[in-house]
Design a protein around this motif. Structure first.
Motif, mmCIF file in Angstrom:
data_model
loop_
_atom_site.group_PDB
_atom_site.id
_atom_site.type_symbol
_atom_site.label_atom_id
_atom_site.label_comp_id
_atom_site.label_asym_id
_atom_site.label_seq_id
_atom_site.Cartn_x
_atom_site.Cartn_y
_atom_site.Cartn_z
ATOM 1 N N PHE A 201 0.841 -1.196 0.000
ATOM 2 C CA PHE A 201 0.000 0.000 0.000
ATOM 3 C C PHE A 201 0.874 1.244 0.000
ATOM 4 N N ASP A 202 0.468 2.191 -0.822
ATOM 5 C CA ASP A 202 1.093 3.511 -0.808
ATOM 6 C C ASP A 202 0.183 4.453 -0.038
ATOM 7 N N MET A 203 0.754 5.181 0.924
ATOM 8 C CA MET A 203 -0.047 6.103 1.724
ATOM 9 C C MET A 203 -0.395 7.344 0.923
ATOM 10 N N ARG A 368 -0.298 7.515 -10.128
ATOM 11 C CA ARG A 368 0.860 7.719 -9.255
ATOM 12 C C ARG A 368 0.888 6.740 -8.070
ATOM 13 N N ASP A 369 -0.204 6.658 -7.309
ATOM 14 C CA ASP A 369 -0.210 5.841 -6.100
ATOM 15 C C ASP A 369 -0.237 4.347 -6.419
ATOM 16 N N GLU A 370 -0.968 3.950 -7.460
ATOM 17 C CA GLU A 370 -0.998 2.536 -7.829
ATOM 18 C C GLU A 370 0.375 2.083 -8.328
ATOM 19 N N SER A 373 2.586 1.579 -5.341
ATOM 20 C CA SER A 373 2.305 0.341 -4.605
ATOM 21 C C SER A 373 2.928 -0.867 -5.295
ATOM 22 N N LYS A 374 2.964 -0.875 -6.639
ATOM 23 C CA LYS A 374 3.597 -1.985 -7.365
ATOM 24 C C LYS A 374 5.105 -2.031 -7.084
ATOM 25 N N ASN A 375 5.733 -0.849 -7.083
ATOM 26 C CA ASN A 375 7.162 -0.801 -6.784
ATOM 27 C C ASN A 375 7.453 -1.186 -5.338
ATOM 28 N N LEU A 376 6.568 -0.777 -4.425
ATOM 29 C CA LEU A 376 6.739 -1.148 -3.025
ATOM 30 C C LEU A 376 6.615 -2.657 -2.838
ATOM 31 N N LYS A 377 5.729 -3.273 -3.598
ATOM 32 C CA LYS A 377 5.563 -4.726 -3.481
ATOM 33 C C LYS A 377 6.824 -5.455 -3.936
#
Length: 423
Positions: A201-203, A368-370, A373-377
């Motif tokens: 999740f991106d805040m 931007r946020d989606e 979240s992919k990069n964070l995963k």
């Protein structure tokens, strides 16, 4: 399985007579704290010109204070002992914080202990010695030391572990709670996780949490009540200090703050429980909350007052830990928003106000946020593997190879909450 402390908080409903008994214990503990703190400060100023307090100097004990002030004998002795222990702990944390800030370990500042007022929240802690604390789950009542009769409570949870200690608390609004500490077993951490059971999740200040499949909407608990809070604050400031009207106005203000806190806590408990049930690992950013508060006033209200990011992460962590699951926090300097999740190209020209952008290399259009979240995963799975956790992909193990539906379940299961939307 490993053992760890776990606390249960119940709402108490004492009778008027029991309230007087509790007020007596609150007052004795508060009085002892203020007396001991005054002694510490007096001794410090007395010996400061002489080079400091002599090593091994002995302060008065609770027993000596009881001889000076006989009314302290009416309070629970273990509660008075916990007052002394808490005061010493407060001083130790203050001096340790000074050392940590000098070494650069932390920037957070811990202040000296201060005197307590009867107008603020009251609490005391006592320990279970020879089964002097008992609880009846069927009748929903609890027996505590120095209180003549059983106190009713409201909660349906039960536990089998013995009670270690309890903390009884009275809020500014006048409600009573008891926190019961027990020792229970924790499920061993999962060593193998399927990729589909990992969510990142991106805040987002506007949408709270954003992933590939889910947007959690910012509930704005504080902002919706901000106008009423300002009005109540003005009413308090216009009342004469020490008057009964000021006391009533302060109580109305405390009630409104408690209402906001209860809404936020209820929402947060439901969200974190759903996330814990649906995922084996959750990836989040390690955000610099203090920096957000300092440089962005609008974002500051969101992350600290509307949904309290730190409290959310803390709640999620302990629930995932008790379930044997994992919460990974990616370094705050990881450029999750600037990286293209398809080709890995970094867009250094991306500004904060751009909510959508096209990759200059592969021309993929990103939300931007989606995209973050992919990069964070991806980064979170790398961190999981670095800790020895096996991350399997779709079709490699179990029934996933046969085409079962492995998409993450919707968070709409939170009792039709309109603040949750599944994309």
């Amino acid at each position: 399985m490993t053992m760890s402390n776990k606390a249960y908080q119940f709402r108490l409903y004492p009778t008027p007579y029991q309230q007087n008994e509790l007020e007596n214990i609150f007052g004795c503990c508060r009085f002892l704290w203020n007396q001991e703190l005054n002694e510490h400060q007096t001794i410090y100023h007395q010996f400061k010109p002489l080079g400091g307090i002599p090593k091994g100097y002995k302060y008065k004990t609770e027993k000596e204070y009881k001889q000076i002030f006989p009314f302290l004998k009416n309070a629970d002795s273990k509660a008075l002992q916990s007052v002394t222990a808490n005061l010493w702990d407060a001083y130790e944390r203050f001096f340790q914080n000074i050392k940590d800030r000098k070494k650069g370990i932390t920037k957070r500042k811990v202040g000296l202990p201060h005197f307590k007022s009867k107008r603020n929240e009251q609490s005391y802690t006592t320990y279970n010695i020879n089964e002097n604390i008992k609880i009846d789950f069927e009748q929903k009542k609890i027996k505590v030391p120095k209180i003549d009769s059983w106190i009713r409570y409201k909660d349906n949870r039960q536990f089998l572990s013995p009670i270690r200690h309890i903390t009884i608390r009275k809020t500014t609004y006048g409600q009573y709670f008891v926190s019961i500490l027990v020792e229970e077993s924790i499920v061993d951490p999962i060593k193998q996780i399927d990729e589909n059971q990992i969510e990142a999740f991106d805040m987002s200040a506007k949408e709270f949490l954003v992933s590939e499949s889910t947007h959690l909407i910012n509930p704005h608990f504080y902002r919706k009540q901000e106008t009423k809070l300002k009005r109540l604050h003005r009413r308090v400031s216009r009342k004469k200090k020490g008057s009964s009207n000021r006391y009533k106005a302060r109580k109305r203000l405390a009630k409104k703050y408690q209402q906001i806190g209860n809404q936020k806590k209820d929402w947060m408990q439901k969200i974190t429980r759903k996330l814990t049930d649906q995922h084996d690992a959750i990836i989040l950013e390690d955000l610099n909350i203090q920096g957000m508060q300092k440089f962005n006033s609008g974002l500051s209200k969101s992350v600290t007052l509307d949904f309290s990011w730190y409290q959310f992460v803390t709640t999620l962590k302990y629930k995932m830990t008790w379930a044997g699951k994992h919460v990974m926090q990616v370094d705050r300097f990881f450029p999750s928003s600037q990286l293209c999740s398809v080709c890995g190209q970094k867009n250094n020209a991306l500004t904060l106000d751009q909510r959508e952008w096209d990759c200059p290399l592969c021309h993929t259009h990103h939300h931007r946020d989606e995209n973050a979240s992919k990069n964070l995963k991806k980064e979170g799975m790398r961190l999981l593997r670095s800790q020895g956790i096996v991350v399997t992909t779709v079709g490699t193990t179990g029934s996933h190879a046969w085409g079962d539906d492995v998409r993450p379940r919707s968070l709409e299961a939170v009792v039709g909450d309109p603040r949750i939307a599944h994309l």
